[in-house]
Write a protein that holds these residues in place. Structure first.
Motif, mmCIF file in Angstrom:
data_model
loop_
_atom_site.group_PDB
_atom_site.id
_atom_site.type_symbol
_atom_site.label_atom_id
_atom_site.label_comp_id
_atom_site.label_asym_id
_atom_site.label_seq_id
_atom_site.Cartn_x
_atom_site.Cartn_y
_atom_site.Cartn_z
ATOM 1 N N ARG A 19 -1.995 3.973 -10.987
ATOM 2 C CA ARG A 19 -2.239 2.948 -9.970
ATOM 3 C C ARG A 19 -3.719 2.580 -9.896
ATOM 4 O O ARG A 19 -4.207 2.147 -8.848
ATOM 5 N N THR A 20 -4.426 2.716 -11.007
ATOM 6 C CA THR A 20 -5.859 2.419 -11.044
ATOM 7 C C THR A 20 -6.138 0.963 -10.677
ATOM 8 O O THR A 20 -7.017 0.677 -9.850
ATOM 9 N N LEU A 49 7.458 3.627 -5.865
ATOM 10 C CA LEU A 49 6.388 3.277 -6.799
ATOM 11 C C LEU A 49 5.002 3.497 -6.194
ATOM 12 O O LEU A 49 4.009 3.042 -6.746
ATOM 13 N N GLY A 50 4.940 4.146 -5.032
ATOM 14 C CA GLY A 50 3.655 4.521 -4.449
ATOM 15 C C GLY A 50 3.038 3.504 -3.520
ATOM 16 O O GLY A 50 1.904 3.707 -3.069
ATOM 17 N N LYS A 51 3.735 2.424 -3.210
ATOM 18 C CA LYS A 51 3.144 1.370 -2.369
ATOM 19 C C LYS A 51 2.743 1.913 -1.006
ATOM 20 O O LYS A 51 1.580 1.822 -0.596
ATOM 21 N N THR A 52 3.714 2.472 -0.302
ATOM 22 C CA THR A 52 3.469 2.932 1.064
ATOM 23 C C THR A 52 2.521 4.117 1.097
ATOM 24 O O THR A 52 1.578 4.160 1.904
ATOM 25 N N GLU A 53 2.755 5.094 0.222
ATOM 26 C CA GLU A 53 1.927 6.301 0.247
ATOM 27 C C GLU A 53 0.483 6.001 -0.107
ATOM 28 O O GLU A 53 -0.443 6.586 0.470
ATOM 29 N N LEU A 54 0.260 5.087 -1.040
ATOM 30 C CA LEU A 54 -1.106 4.718 -1.403
ATOM 31 C C LEU A 54 -1.817 4.057 -0.234
ATOM 32 O O LEU A 54 -2.980 4.383 0.072
ATOM 33 N N ILE A 55 -1.151 3.132 0.438
ATOM 34 C CA ILE A 55 -1.769 2.456 1.591
ATOM 35 C C ILE A 55 -2.062 3.449 2.705
ATOM 36 O O ILE A 55 -3.143 3.435 3.321
ATOM 37 N N LYS A 56 -1.114 4.326 2.990
ATOM 38 C CA LYS A 56 -1.324 5.334 4.040
ATOM 39 C C LYS A 56 -2.553 6.194 3.727
ATOM 40 O O LYS A 56 -3.397 6.443 4.588
ATOM 41 N N ARG A 57 -2.619 6.662 2.499
ATOM 42 C CA ARG A 57 -3.708 7.553 2.114
ATOM 43 C C ARG A 57 -5.047 6.827 2.121
ATOM 44 O O ARG A 57 -6.065 7.371 2.564
ATOM 45 N N LEU A 58 -5.053 5.598 1.635
ATOM 46 C CA LEU A 58 -6.283 4.808 1.596
ATOM 47 C C LEU A 58 -6.856 4.618 2.996
ATOM 48 O O LEU A 58 -8.061 4.793 3.218
ATOM 49 N N PHE A 59 -5.998 4.268 3.941
ATOM 50 C CA PHE A 59 -6.499 4.018 5.300
ATOM 51 C C PHE A 59 -6.839 5.313 6.030
ATOM 52 O O PHE A 59 -7.771 5.337 6.849
#
Length: 423
Positions: A19-20, A49-59
């Motif tokens: 997801r780079t 595909l990591g959409k939700t988890e990536l956003i959660k972690r980023l914020f």
């Protein structure tokens, strides 16, 4: 305390292989806390595909808690709930809000307190559209409407075309999450390697599972599969029938559990009787229709499914078994060819042929049920959603499961499949 941009990027790269590009794009869009961002961002792609988890972690790592509100639209049962959750997240106070006008006024007061961007994140945004179809266009235009430093982020499995139906909605900035490649998937699954296990041995196991299930399972399914299958993988070692160097033997023995594992996964170990209780009867006929569409060649549709108007379909004639001469090439049984793709229009025609009360079913309900089958991996979409043209699907359920469902609802599956050696 929010992390520095480079530190945040490094952590996200490590935690989200493959997801780079998505990480770099989001960080570029967000910029510094006081910079204006795109007014609306639409993030889409299939499930797991990591959409939700990536956003959660980023914020969580890159922003303070009062800068954003994360809302799962599946838990909102009224417009008031939605407004109040957002306002409470942004203020830390229990505020009452009954209308969109109240919401806008409160949001303006919040934005006047500081100059940093406020983010409203709507996960499962397609549910939001289904529940509050008139509200969604307003939320999509809200940042431009109030003229404040606010960003709306919509996360969905559905493509943007579903939201474009309303007139006058501005185009959001879109970010697509593609399917993981096989190598990316292996890299992610290796994170589940037990602490006391040899990574090289576990990787051999993971690679074998990916080779067998890559096209039929997503990341959620894989994490559910791995524990039980790994127990089966090491069973010959525990019984002293093999060593850890006998990888080929271990992989071959594991294959005998694959069909059982898939049935348990896709139907979640539900018996056909319970499965029937969970779905209306017509949905079971639709599932059978997808199976028939995958295993009966299209050139035989006229024989098996053609009907005249207002007539019940004729049951197909079971052909007599013929002996092959020694000079005749053996015909490959249909089930050995595996399930074939079918167009949605074809399976609808099969469904109308085998289910006599199909006129009482709305077409939109059939489409939604097909998408539900796709979400639960009972049916696989073989043509990406971003491709134009007719949708194509493939049944992903075993003959054993469909046979059990057919038996419980009184459908004679053998009349359609005897010719293909399904006895």
């Amino acid at each position: 305390m929010a992390l520095e941009p480079q530190q945040l990027k490094n952590i996200l790269f490590e935690e989200f292989p493959g997801r780079t590009r998505q990480i770099e794009t989001l960080l570029n869009w967000f910029g510094t806390p006081k910079e204006k961002t795109p007014p609306t961002i639409f993030i889409h792609g299939n499930r797991a595909l990591g959409k939700t988890e990536l956003i959660k972690r980023l914020f969580k790592l890159g922003f303070t808690s009062r800068q954003f509100s994360f809302l799962d639209c599946r838990v909102c049962y009224s417009i008031e709930d939605l407004f109040e959750i957002i306002l409470n997240d942004l203020t830390g106070e229990q505020l009452s809000c009954k209308s969109i006008n109240d919401f806008v006024m409160n949001l303006q007061e919040i934005c006047e307190i500081g100059s940093e961007t406020r983010y409203m994140i709507f996960d499962n945004a397609d549910v939001l559209w289904d529940l509050f179809s008139t509200l969604t266009p307003a939320l999509l235009t809200l940042p431009q409407w109030i003229g404040l430093n606010v960003c709306g982020i919509f996360i969905s499995q559905a493509p943007w075309e579903k939201f474009r139906m309303a007139v006058g909605i501005p185009e959001p900035w879109q970010l697509y999450f593609p399917e993981y490649t096989r190598d990316e998937l292996i890299q992610i699954l290796m994170k589940s390697c037990p602490d006391d296990e040899d990574p090289c041995f576990y990787k051999a196991f993971v690679e074998n599972i990916c080779n067998s299930f890559y096209e039929n399972c997503d990341l959620i399914d894989f994490f559910r599969l791995l524990p039980d299958l790994f127990d089966k993988f090491v069973e010959p070692i525990q019984e002293e029938r093999a060593t850890r160097n006998d990888i080929s033997l271990l992989c071959n023995e594991l294959k005998s559990y694959f069909n059982e594992t898939l049935d348990k996964l896709y139907l979640q170990d539900i018996s056909a009787a319970n499965f029937e209780d969970q779905l209306p009867q017509w949905s079971l006929y639709l599932l059978i229709a997808t199976f028939l569409g995958s295993y009966i060649p299209q050139n035989l549709d006229q024989r098996y499914f053609a009907t005249k108007a207002c007539e019940k379909p004729r049951l197909p004639r079971v052909p007599k078994k013929q002996k092959l001469s020694h000079d005749s090439p053996a015909k490959l049984p249909q089930q050995l060819k595996g399930p074939q793709s079918f167009e949605l229009e074809r399976v609808l025609a099969i469904f109308q042929s085998i289910y006599y009360n199909h006129r009482n079913i709305q077409t939109i309900d059939i489409h939604q049920q097909i998408e539900s089958f796709v979400a639960h991996h009972l049916v696989v979409c073989t043509v990406p959603y971003d491709r134009l043209g007719s949708r194509e699907y493939r049944c992903n359920v075993s003959y054993h499961c469909v046979k059990q469902v057919s038996r419980d609802i009184g459908f004679d599956l053998s009349k359609y499949l005897d010719e293909f050696d399904y006895n």
